[in-house]
Design a protein around this motif. Structure first.
Motif, mmCIF file in Angstrom:
data_model
loop_
_atom_site.group_PDB
_atom_site.id
_atom_site.type_symbol
_atom_site.label_atom_id
_atom_site.label_comp_id
_atom_site.label_asym_id
_atom_site.label_seq_id
_atom_site.Cartn_x
_atom_site.Cartn_y
_atom_site.Cartn_z
ATOM 1 N N THR A 1 -28.971 -47.041 -42.599
ATOM 2 C CA THR A 1 -29.693 -47.405 -41.383
ATOM 3 C C THR A 1 -29.720 -48.921 -41.209
ATOM 4 O O THR A 1 -29.523 -49.421 -40.103
ATOM 5 C CB THR A 1 -31.120 -46.836 -41.423
ATOM 6 O OG1 THR A 1 -31.042 -45.421 -41.618
ATOM 7 C CG2 THR A 1 -31.861 -47.114 -40.131
ATOM 8 N N SER B 1 -33.920 -43.144 -36.221
ATOM 9 C CA SER B 1 -32.904 -42.502 -37.049
ATOM 10 C C SER B 1 -33.525 -41.681 -38.175
ATOM 11 O O SER B 1 -32.874 -40.799 -38.723
ATOM 12 C CB SER B 1 -31.948 -43.548 -37.613
ATOM 13 O OG SER B 1 -32.594 -44.342 -38.580
ATOM 14 N N TRP B 2 -34.777 -41.968 -38.521
ATOM 15 C CA TRP B 2 -35.441 -41.222 -39.593
ATOM 16 C C TRP B 2 -36.384 -40.140 -39.083
ATOM 17 O O TRP B 2 -36.865 -39.324 -39.862
ATOM 18 C CB TRP B 2 -36.218 -42.171 -40.486
ATOM 19 C CG TRP B 2 -35.358 -43.083 -41.291
ATOM 20 C CD1 TRP B 2 -34.107 -42.823 -41.777
ATOM 21 C CD2 TRP B 2 -35.674 -44.396 -41.717
ATOM 22 N NE1 TRP B 2 -33.635 -43.892 -42.474
ATOM 23 C CE2 TRP B 2 -34.566 -44.887 -42.459
ATOM 24 C CE3 TRP B 2 -36.781 -45.219 -41.554
ATOM 25 C CZ2 TRP B 2 -34.557 -46.144 -43.029
ATOM 26 C CZ3 TRP B 2 -36.755 -46.484 -42.123
ATOM 27 C CH2 TRP B 2 -35.657 -46.942 -42.852
ATOM 28 N N THR C 1 -26.903 -50.768 -39.423
ATOM 29 C CA THR C 1 -26.851 -50.829 -37.966
ATOM 30 C C THR C 1 -27.609 -52.038 -37.423
ATOM 31 O O THR C 1 -27.528 -52.315 -36.231
ATOM 32 C CB THR C 1 -27.448 -49.557 -37.332
ATOM 33 O OG1 THR C 1 -28.860 -49.496 -37.600
ATOM 34 C CG2 THR C 1 -26.765 -48.305 -37.860
ATOM 35 N N ASP D 1 -29.987 -43.789 -47.646
ATOM 36 C CA ASP D 1 -30.272 -43.623 -46.217
ATOM 37 C C ASP D 1 -30.813 -44.925 -45.610
ATOM 38 O O ASP D 1 -30.496 -45.266 -44.473
ATOM 39 C CB ASP D 1 -31.264 -42.487 -45.982
ATOM 40 C CG ASP D 1 -30.644 -41.116 -46.137
ATOM 41 O OD1 ASP D 1 -29.396 -41.017 -46.117
ATOM 42 O OD2 ASP D 1 -31.406 -40.137 -46.275
ATOM 43 N N ILE D 2 -31.630 -45.625 -46.374
ATOM 44 C CA ILE D 2 -32.146 -46.911 -45.896
ATOM 45 C C ILE D 2 -30.988 -47.877 -45.689
ATOM 46 O O ILE D 2 -30.894 -48.552 -44.660
ATOM 47 C CB ILE D 2 -33.186 -47.484 -46.884
ATOM 48 C CG1 ILE D 2 -34.420 -46.573 -46.956
ATOM 49 C CG2 ILE D 2 -33.590 -48.903 -46.484
ATOM 50 C CD1 ILE D 2 -35.360 -46.895 -48.106
ATOM 51 N N LYS E 1 -35.143 -48.654 -32.928
ATOM 52 C CA LYS E 1 -33.914 -47.867 -33.108
ATOM 53 C C LYS E 1 -33.810 -47.356 -34.540
ATOM 54 O O LYS E 1 -33.460 -46.201 -34.780
ATOM 55 C CB LYS E 1 -32.704 -48.732 -32.746
ATOM 56 C CG LYS E 1 -31.371 -48.047 -32.873
ATOM 57 C CD LYS E 1 -30.249 -49.012 -32.495
ATOM 58 C CE LYS E 1 -28.906 -48.445 -32.844
ATOM 59 N NZ LYS E 1 -27.829 -49.417 -32.620
ATOM 60 N N LEU E 2 -34.137 -48.229 -35.491
ATOM 61 C CA LEU E 2 -34.103 -47.857 -36.897
ATOM 62 C C LEU E 2 -35.037 -46.682 -37.169
ATOM 63 O O LEU E 2 -34.648 -45.715 -37.810
ATOM 64 C CB LEU E 2 -34.502 -49.064 -37.747
ATOM 65 C CG LEU E 2 -34.579 -48.877 -39.241
ATOM 66 C CD1 LEU E 2 -34.156 -50.152 -39.935
ATOM 67 C CD2 LEU E 2 -35.968 -48.506 -39.685
ATOM 68 N N SER E 3 -36.247 -46.752 -36.671
ATOM 69 C CA SER E 3 -37.225 -45.699 -36.955
ATOM 70 C C SER E 3 -36.815 -44.358 -36.358
ATOM 71 O O SER E 3 -37.074 -43.312 -36.943
ATOM 72 C CB SER E 3 -38.612 -46.103 -36.458
ATOM 73 O OG SER E 3 -38.654 -46.134 -35.054
#
Length: 145
Positions: free
Chosen positions: A70, A91-92, A73, A66-67, A87-89
């Motif tokens: 992400t 997604s989780w 992107t 998953d990392i 944006k990354l955070s």
């Protein structure tokens, strides 16, 4: 502006990981390096943030896969911005919220039957008379509701 070259030893010490961990992350495609004229690994400074995010995400139970998805992107050609990391955070967030709710449910059920179908607890007949939960599937079906 010259790219700051960081040695593998420096990155490992600065991030609190072993050199072999950095090699593993690189093998998995989570970070990247290049070789200098002396054939030594070198990293850009943004690897410090990437490794820190990997460590934080792993502590939260986010899988390396998953990392990696992400991170795919994020831009490779420049240091990620504050907006990139925001944006990354996001997604989780849902994944973490689901995990939090599951943990609350587990915490609230630890002192009683969780619907595993074992019939070994005295209270199981209250929750699972005649093993009625077997039709719902294997494992702790009450927790999965």
């Amino acid at each position: 502006m010259a790219v700051r070259e960081l040695s593998v030893g420096y990155v490992a010490k600065r991030c609190g990981v072993k050199v072999s961990t950095l090699h593993f992350y690189e093998q998995k495609g989570l970070i990247q390096s290049w070789r200098n004229a002396g054939n030594q690994r070198r990293y850009k400074a943004d690897v410090l943030r990437r490794v820190s995010v990997i460590k934080a995400a792993q502590k939260l139970g986010i899988s390396l896969q998953d990392i990696k998805l992400t991170f795919a992107t994020l831009p490779l050609s420049r240091t990620p911005t504050k907006q990139d990391w925001a944006k990354l955070s996001k997604s989780w967030q849902q994944q973490l919220e689901n995990r939090i709710q599951a943990m609350i449910k587990l915490k609230d059920s630890l002192d009683g039957c969780i619907g595993c179908g074992c019939l070994s607890m005295k209270t199981c007949p209250i929750y699972n008379p005649e093993d009625e939960l077997a039709v719902e599937g294997p494992g702790p079906v009450i927790l999965e509701r």
